[in-house]
Scaffold this active site. Structure first.
Site, PDB file in Angstrom:
ATOM      1  N   ARG A 188       0.822  -1.226   0.000  1.00 21.12           N
ATOM      2  CA  ARG A 188       0.000   0.000   0.000  1.00 21.12           C
ATOM      3  C   ARG A 188       0.859   1.282   0.000  1.00 21.12           C
ATOM      4  O   ARG A 188       0.428   2.324   0.489  1.00 21.12           O
ATOM      5  CB  ARG A 188      -0.948   0.054   1.208  1.00 21.12           C
ATOM      6  CG  ARG A 188      -2.012  -1.039   1.241  1.00 21.12           C
ATOM      7  CD  ARG A 188      -2.971  -0.889   0.066  1.00 21.12           C
ATOM      8  NE  ARG A 188      -4.228  -1.576   0.263  1.00 21.12           N
ATOM      9  CZ  ARG A 188      -4.474  -2.847  -0.089  1.00 21.12           C
ATOM     10  NH1 ARG A 188      -3.552  -3.582  -0.656  1.00 21.12           N
ATOM     11  NH2 ARG A 188      -5.668  -3.371   0.110  1.00 21.12           N
ATOM     12  N   SER A 260     -11.176  -0.788   2.357  1.00 19.77           N
ATOM     13  CA  SER A 260     -10.478  -0.872   3.650  1.00 19.77           C
ATOM     14  C   SER A 260     -10.212   0.541   4.167  1.00 19.77           C
ATOM     15  O   SER A 260      -9.544   1.319   3.492  1.00 19.77           O
ATOM     16  CB  SER A 260      -9.125  -1.566   3.488  1.00 19.77           C
ATOM     17  OG  SER A 260      -9.281  -2.840   2.939  1.00 19.77           O
ATOM     18  N   GLU A 355      -5.889   3.757   5.604  1.00 17.04           N
ATOM     19  CA  GLU A 355      -5.471   3.580   4.214  1.00 17.04           C
ATOM     20  C   GLU A 355      -6.155   4.665   3.384  1.00 17.04           C
ATOM     21  O   GLU A 355      -5.640   5.090   2.356  1.00 17.04           O
ATOM     22  CB  GLU A 355      -5.851   2.155   3.795  1.00 17.04           C
ATOM     23  CG  GLU A 355      -6.649   2.009   2.574  1.00 17.04           C
ATOM     24  CD  GLU A 355      -5.956   1.113   1.557  1.00 17.04           C
ATOM     25  OE1 GLU A 355      -6.357  -0.029   1.418  1.00 17.04           O
ATOM     26  OE2 GLU A 355      -5.030   1.584   0.903  1.00 17.04           O
TER      27      GLU A 355
END
Ligand code: EPU
Length: 359
Positions: A188, A260, A355
């Site tokens: 990520r 998420s 995130e």
């Protein structure tokens, strides 16, 4: 190029949060992108930003640090949370070409416009017998953002199939092509995320294989297909991934969410072993010398799974996802996320990081 003022962004972020951009600019090719940036810089130099004299927008990230943005590049808004009105310029690209730029016996290089919807590209790749993207089926968002976020799911990260990323520098409008290693990808993370707003991605070049080799690292895929690993097709993997996503994750067109909300924390062996001694059922994935722990599990253990606070809530099927039940303000979502972070920190000593990008 198209320009709009006082532009409502509620339909342009998958959380469905109401927020107005002082200016919204759509560009259709690289030359228009440069014109738009040049115009923004000129106005900035004259002390004018956004549609009129709007000042930069001020926001607050989860660590409580203040930040200011006076422009933003938006895809479908599937990974961000507007924390108020946006007093600057929101740019939205419309570069949507897909072109095979190189072909050899093993693979093809495919150049894809940043505004191509990610899953349309995945579908296109399978339709053209090109493989590598199938495990990433149905991830919301556009192709340009996929290269910034390093999207990942079901055992594959997009960085594994990216050859290079074509950008324009906001600072001096020069064009720069980043090789895969220059993108500095990890879970990520990417150079573009760490140098937020410095480069605009306009095309991504993917390396896709002619021969299909299934990636069955993800447990559910392994269970479903390992007995038929030699005969399973990419289409079957795609269909199964789509089925899993539909079962686990709320559809943003039905209920506002940004996938998420938190990243899975990655901890040292020492931290992991101490936690595992206390919680023997602690799930984990090895990451070289580190241990990734599913945030979903931590959140569920703190009793948050399926809980609702006002118009915001924690998804009952996947607690990593926060949802807007309708009409939630950004503050409601932020305050819910802060309560979750605080409970997880208190119980496990782990600090969850969002995130989702706060703007
Ligand atoms: N879990 C629970 N309770 C639940 C759900 C999950 O305890 O209700 C635990 C279980 O131990 C489970 C583990 O969490 O084995 C992992 O769950 P899952 O496989 O659903 O994946 P994740 O780690 O929660 C990540 C990505 C997802 C991606 C899936 C599948 C991040 C931040 N999220 O979630 O990506 O779809 O893996 O590969 O890494 C997204 O980024 O928006 C996204 C949905």
């Amino acid at each position: 190029m198209k320009k709009y003022y006082d532009y409502q962004l509620a339909d342009r972020n998958t959380f469905g949060i109401s927020s107005k951009a002082a200016e919204f600019v759509e560009y259709y090719d690289v030359s228009e992108l440069k014109d738009a940036l040049r115009d923004m810089k000129r106005r900035k130099e004259c002390g004018i930003s956004g549609a009129a004299c709007a000042d930069s927008v001020a926001g607050k990230n989860m660590a409580g640090e203040r930040f200011r943005l006076d422009y933003l590049f938006l895809g479908v808004g599937s990974n961000l949370l507007f924390t108020g009105d946006f007093a600057g310029t929101v740019f939205h690209g419309n570069i949507k070409d897909i072109e095979v730029v190189e072909n050899n016996s093993d693979y093809s290089l495919v150049k894809v416009g940043a505004a191509v919807v990610w899953d349309d590209f995945v579908k296109w790749s399978l339709g053209n017998s090109l493989y590598g993207a199938e495990n990433l089926s149905l991830i919301p968002g556009e192709t340009g953002a996929s290269a910034v976020q390093n999207i990942g799911a079901y055992g594959v990260e997009v960085s594994e199939i990216i050859e290079k990323v074509e950008t324009v520098s906001v600072e001096d409008l020069s064009e720069r092509v980043f090789t895969n290693s220059e993108c500095r990808y990890s879970y990520r993370r990417s150079f573009f995320k760490e140098n937020y707003n410095r480069y605009v991605v306009h095309h991504v070049v993917f390396r896709l294989n002619h021969r299909f080799v299934p990636v069955l690292k993800y447990k559910a895929l392994q269970q479903e297909f390992s007995a038929v690993a030699n005969s399973v097709s990419a289409g079957e993997i795609r269909d199964y991934v789509i089925e899993m996503r539909r079962n686990k994750l709320p559809d943003p067109s039905e209920i506002g969410n940004a996938g998420s909300f938190f990243m899975n924390p990655v901890v040292s062996r020492e931290v992991f072993e101490a936690l595992a001694a206390e919680y023997p059922s602690l799930p984990f994935y090895r990451q070289c010398e580190m241990f990734k722990i599913p945030a979903a599990w931590l959140i569920e253990q703190c009793g948050w799974k399926g809980r609702r606070v006002g118009n915001a809530g924690v998804c009952s099927r996947q607690p990593l996802v926060l949802v807007n039940y309708g009409g939630a303000s950004a503050d409601e979502i932020i305050s819910l996320s802060e309560r979750i972070v605080s409970d997880v920190r208190e119980k496990f000593g782990i600090v969850l990081r969002p995130e989702v990008q706060f703007v």
